[in-house]
Design an enzyme around this catalytic site. Structure first.
Site, PDB file in Angstrom:
ATOM      1  N   GLY A 170       1.201 -55.208   5.607  1.00  0.00           N
ATOM      2  CA  GLY A 170       2.306 -55.734   6.359  1.00  0.00           C
ATOM      3  C   GLY A 170       2.544 -54.969   7.683  1.00  0.00           C
ATOM      4  O   GLY A 170       3.274 -55.509   8.506  1.00  0.00           O
ATOM      5  N   GLU A 224      -5.182 -50.541   7.742  1.00  0.00           N
ATOM      6  CA  GLU A 224      -6.010 -49.735   6.747  1.00  0.00           C
ATOM      7  C   GLU A 224      -6.777 -50.455   5.471  1.00  0.00           C
ATOM      8  O   GLU A 224      -6.056 -51.263   5.074  1.00  0.00           O
ATOM      9  CB  GLU A 224      -5.245 -48.539   6.136  1.00  0.00           C
ATOM     10  CG  GLU A 224      -6.353 -47.535   5.388  1.00  0.00           C
ATOM     11  CD  GLU A 224      -5.590 -46.669   4.821  1.00  0.00           C
ATOM     12  OE1 GLU A 224      -6.301 -45.812   4.394  1.00  0.00           O
ATOM     13  OE2 GLU A 224      -4.287 -46.402   4.936  1.00  0.00           O
ATOM     14  N   GLU A 238     -10.954 -27.400   3.830  1.00  0.00           N
ATOM     15  CA  GLU A 238      -9.867 -26.297   4.003  1.00  0.00           C
ATOM     16  C   GLU A 238      -8.398 -26.614   3.563  1.00  0.00           C
ATOM     17  O   GLU A 238      -8.018 -25.781   2.834  1.00  0.00           O
ATOM     18  CB  GLU A 238      -9.859 -25.422   5.289  1.00  0.00           C
ATOM     19  CG  GLU A 238     -11.198 -24.830   5.539  1.00  0.00           C
ATOM     20  CD  GLU A 238     -11.065 -24.098   7.034  1.00  0.00           C
ATOM     21  OE1 GLU A 238     -10.314 -24.003   7.426  1.00  0.00           O
ATOM     22  OE2 GLU A 238     -12.204 -23.981   7.546  1.00  0.00           O
ATOM     23  N   GLU A 240      -7.299 -28.792   1.381  1.00  0.00           N
ATOM     24  CA  GLU A 240      -7.297 -29.760  -0.051  1.00  0.00           C
ATOM     25  C   GLU A 240      -7.198 -28.755  -1.001  1.00  0.00           C
ATOM     26  O   GLU A 240      -7.949 -27.585  -1.083  1.00  0.00           O
ATOM     27  CB  GLU A 240      -8.400 -30.732  -0.046  1.00  0.00           C
ATOM     28  CG  GLU A 240      -8.332 -31.863   0.890  1.00  0.00           C
ATOM     29  CD  GLU A 240      -9.371 -32.766   0.341  1.00  0.00           C
ATOM     30  OE1 GLU A 240      -9.227 -34.081   0.464  1.00  0.00           O
ATOM     31  OE2 GLU A 240     -10.641 -32.387   0.158  1.00  0.00           O
TER      32      GLU A 240
END
Length: 183
Positions: free
Chosen positions: A118, A122, A143, A145
């Site tokens: 919508g 992606e 780094e 995460e």
């Protein structure tokens, strides 16, 4: 209705933002019936998700904090395709190693999904990873995460959906795929 009855022609695009992960634009469009409208759009390079299944038919999931929704999620390993990356299967291999420390002997595309059509372009390609092997010196997580690994059975994963412990759409779709296809 015919396909052309749905088409929207772009009259003008204004780029609002260009970042590392997304670009944002506002389009002025004209519909097939001549009506004009405005569309807010988010452009993204796409992503991959990986469903790692062990030789015991268990599923490897990751638990991590997701800032946009301000909560920790349990999900399949996943990651974005960088601007300079053109081979999603290689991105899937990289993300599997970074997030889990695992490699795989087989990586099979199981579906390609538009996540929020919508407003965003992606797409995420989901792969099934089997023949999992521990990487001796994995690349390691990004780094920024913080990830916890979970190994669950299909029944446990389904129960986690029912209890809302898993509410991530790509993960729910992946578990439903496994339910239909794992024997």
């Amino acid at each position: 209705m015919r396909e052309e009855d749905f088409y929207e022609k772009t009259l003008h695009r204004e780029m609002i933002f260009k970042g590392r992960v997304i670009e944002v634009a506002v389009d002025e469009v004209v519909l097939a019936d001549g009506t004009q409208a405005q569309r807010e759009l988010v452009f993204h390079h796409g992503a991959v998700g990986i469903v790692p299944v062990t030789s015991e038919n268990n599923i490897i999931l990751v638990k991590q904090f997701r800032k946009p929704i301000e909560r920790t999620l349990v999900e399949i390993p996943a990651g974005k395709i960088e601007k300079n990356e053109h081979n999603p299967i290689e991105v899937a291999r990289r993300e599997l190693e970074e997030e889990t420390g695992l490699g795989c002997q087989s990586l099979e595309e199981i579906f390609d999904v538009a996540l929020s059509p919508g407003f965003s372009n992606e797409r995420m390609i989901i792969y099934l990873a089997t023949g999992l092997v521990q990487i001796e010196q994995p690349k390691g997580q990004d780094e920024d995460e913080r990830i916890e690994l979970l190994e669950v059975t299909l029944d446990e994963a389904k129960a986690m959906i029912t209890s809302k412990e898993i509410n991530d759409s790509k993960t729910i779709m992946a578990i439903q795929y496994l339910e239909l296809n794992m024997k």
